[in-house]
Design a protein around this motif. Structure first.
Motif, mmCIF file in Angstrom:
data_model
loop_
_atom_site.group_PDB
_atom_site.id
_atom_site.type_symbol
_atom_site.label_atom_id
_atom_site.label_comp_id
_atom_site.label_asym_id
_atom_site.label_seq_id
_atom_site.Cartn_x
_atom_site.Cartn_y
_atom_site.Cartn_z
ATOM 1 N N PHE A 183 -8.905 -10.141 2.067
ATOM 2 C CA PHE A 183 -8.002 -11.139 1.501
ATOM 3 C C PHE A 183 -7.870 -12.347 2.424
ATOM 4 O O PHE A 183 -7.941 -13.501 1.969
ATOM 5 C CB PHE A 183 -6.625 -10.527 1.249
ATOM 6 N N LEU A 184 -7.693 -12.101 3.713
ATOM 7 C CA LEU A 184 -7.521 -13.205 4.662
ATOM 8 C C LEU A 184 -8.795 -14.049 4.778
ATOM 9 O O LEU A 184 -8.722 -15.257 5.025
ATOM 10 C CB LEU A 184 -7.112 -12.655 6.026
ATOM 11 N N GLY A 279 -3.179 -1.948 -8.004
ATOM 12 C CA GLY A 279 -3.797 -1.271 -6.887
ATOM 13 C C GLY A 279 -3.254 0.143 -6.754
ATOM 14 O O GLY A 279 -2.323 0.529 -7.460
ATOM 15 N N PRO A 280 -3.838 0.924 -5.857
ATOM 16 C CA PRO A 280 -4.891 0.500 -4.933
ATOM 17 C C PRO A 280 -6.286 0.436 -5.540
ATOM 18 O O PRO A 280 -7.155 -0.248 -5.028
ATOM 19 C CB PRO A 280 -4.841 1.579 -3.834
ATOM 20 N N THR A 281 -6.510 1.152 -6.652
ATOM 21 C CA THR A 281 -7.861 1.258 -7.200
ATOM 22 C C THR A 281 -8.449 -0.096 -7.549
ATOM 23 O O THR A 281 -9.622 -0.367 -7.259
ATOM 24 C CB THR A 281 -7.850 2.151 -8.458
ATOM 25 N N PHE A 282 -7.639 -0.974 -8.154
ATOM 26 C CA PHE A 282 -8.177 -2.233 -8.669
ATOM 27 C C PHE A 282 -7.780 -3.437 -7.831
ATOM 28 O O PHE A 282 -7.899 -4.576 -8.292
ATOM 29 C CB PHE A 282 -7.733 -2.421 -10.125
ATOM 30 N N TYR A 283 -7.306 -3.184 -6.626
ATOM 31 C CA TYR A 283 -7.018 -4.296 -5.710
ATOM 32 C C TYR A 283 -8.335 -4.731 -5.079
ATOM 33 O O TYR A 283 -8.893 -4.021 -4.245
ATOM 34 C CB TYR A 283 -6.031 -3.858 -4.632
ATOM 35 N N ASP A 284 -8.829 -5.883 -5.481
ATOM 36 C CA ASP A 284 -10.141 -6.327 -5.010
ATOM 37 C C ASP A 284 -10.126 -7.831 -4.755
ATOM 38 O O ASP A 284 -10.230 -8.632 -5.690
ATOM 39 C CB ASP A 284 -11.218 -5.979 -6.032
ATOM 40 N N PRO A 285 -9.985 -8.250 -3.495
ATOM 41 C CA PRO A 285 -10.001 -9.680 -3.178
ATOM 42 C C PRO A 285 -11.284 -10.385 -3.614
ATOM 43 O O PRO A 285 -11.287 -11.605 -3.799
ATOM 44 C CB PRO A 285 -9.858 -9.691 -1.641
ATOM 45 N N GLN A 286 -12.363 -9.624 -3.803
ATOM 46 C CA GLN A 286 -13.614 -10.249 -4.226
ATOM 47 C C GLN A 286 -13.518 -10.798 -5.644
ATOM 48 O O GLN A 286 -14.211 -11.753 -5.997
ATOM 49 C CB GLN A 286 -14.762 -9.248 -4.114
ATOM 50 N N ASN A 287 -12.668 -10.198 -6.471
ATOM 51 C CA ASN A 287 -12.461 -10.735 -7.814
ATOM 52 C C ASN A 287 -11.772 -12.091 -7.762
ATOM 53 O O ASN A 287 -12.119 -13.012 -8.511
ATOM 54 C CB ASN A 287 -11.626 -9.757 -8.649
ATOM 55 N N VAL A 288 -10.799 -12.217 -6.864
ATOM 56 C CA VAL A 288 -10.132 -13.500 -6.674
ATOM 57 C C VAL A 288 -11.103 -14.506 -6.074
ATOM 58 O O VAL A 288 -11.123 -15.683 -6.457
ATOM 59 C CB VAL A 288 -8.895 -13.337 -5.765
#
Length: 307
Positions: A183-184, A279-288
């Motif tokens: 994320f960072l 989340g946690p399963t669908f927490y994906d910074p790559q989608n953002v």
């Protein structure tokens, strides 16, 4: 002895019904309804009462049904976790849910117990009750500063037409700690075209709730100071390159966005443009990252970005 030894399963429908009644009432339909309707005609009051009754009954039924299904699923999975031949199935399932590898010893002793059921049920409730919807006006809950001394509305962090990425987080979530670096990195890569905000919500795995072994030790927040201290612990552990705000003790932001335990949104022009799944399963910074990448390409083409 049952894994639900501290609670009577038979009490769940009645307790959940009372909980659902409070959750679905709108301000006008609160327990002080007589104040709002004192000048209404008897027919109008009767009609409103019937509508409230149907709404509460429907919501209560959904929550009761969800809880009963969870009880059945938890009982079945509990049996699978005990039997040596099927234990590996449960481990693989947890690996899929967590996305990142977690030591079995971290979660095994708390699997499918009452605290886990309450946590999962609470997440389902939040999902059903949240008001944040893609392409709809973004909710504007009250937020508290990290030092607890000032207040701001979420949408006040929107700057013109720049996208605002909202990151809901909890430091006791091991998946968030494993992925916060992603994320960072997104913050650093796209800070020229977007703004970012992290909102600290209630704990995913407090020591007095659904606790994990060898995890960060934070108990359930009982005061705003507790929540601020938890957020400061997170800030001291990782160098954040975006503002951090605190959800209120009434959980305004969490209730509106179902951010527990971790979740990502993108708001633009005060509308929800990207709504990540829970989340946690669908927490994906790559989608953002992909959303911002496409936005940046379009922005570079049109040049229509107003700071």
């Amino acid at each position: 002895m049952s894994v639900f030894k501290r609670n009577k399963i038979t009490d769940i429908p009645s307790v959940l019904y009372k909980y659902a009644v409070i959750a679905v009432l709108k301000p006008r339909e609160s327990v002080r309804e007589e104040i709002h309707t004192s000048f209404d005609s008897p027919a109008l009051q009767l009609r409103r009462g019937k509508n409230m009754s149907r709404k509460m009954s429907s919501s209560a039924f959904v929550h009761c049904a969800a809880t009963l299904l969870l009880l059945v699923a938890f009982s079945f999975l509990r049996v699978l976790s005990i039997l040596p031949r099927t234990r590996s199935i449960v481990i693989k399932m947890m690996d899929l849910i967590s996305v990142v590898p977690l030591p079995k010893e971290m979660y095994w002793n708390s699997l499918f117990n009452w605290e886990m059921l309450k946590s999962v049920r609470n997440s389902i409730h939040l999902e059903l009750q949240k008001t944040a919807r893609k392409d709809h006006t973004a909710p504007d809950p009250l937020l508290i500063s990290l030092n607890g001394e000032s207040q701001s509305r979420l949408l006040s962090f929107c700057k013109g037409s720049r996208p605002l990425v909202v990151n809901f987080c909890s430091w006791t979530c091991p998946v968030f700690r494993a992925r916060v670096g992603e994320f960072l990195n997104v913050v650093q890569e796209f800070s020229d075209v977007a703004d970012f905000l992290s909102i600290y919500v209630e704990e995913a795995h407090p020591t007095d709730g659904w606790a994990f072994e060898n995890n960060v030790e934070i108990s359930t927040h009982k005061t705003l100071e507790d929540r601020c201290q938890a957020a400061k612990l997170m800030q001291d552990s990782v160098q954040f390159n975006c503002p951090i705000m605190i959800d209120t003790m009434e959980n305004e932001a969490n209730n509106a966005y179902a951010g527990l335990p971790i979740r990502l949104y993108v708001i633009k022009n005060k509308k929800v443009k990207f709504a990540g799944l829970a989340g946690p399963t669908f927490y994906d910074p790559q989608n953002v990252r992909q959303w911002l990448k496409e936005y940046k390409v379009e922005f570079m083409k049109t040049g229509r970005h107003r700071a």
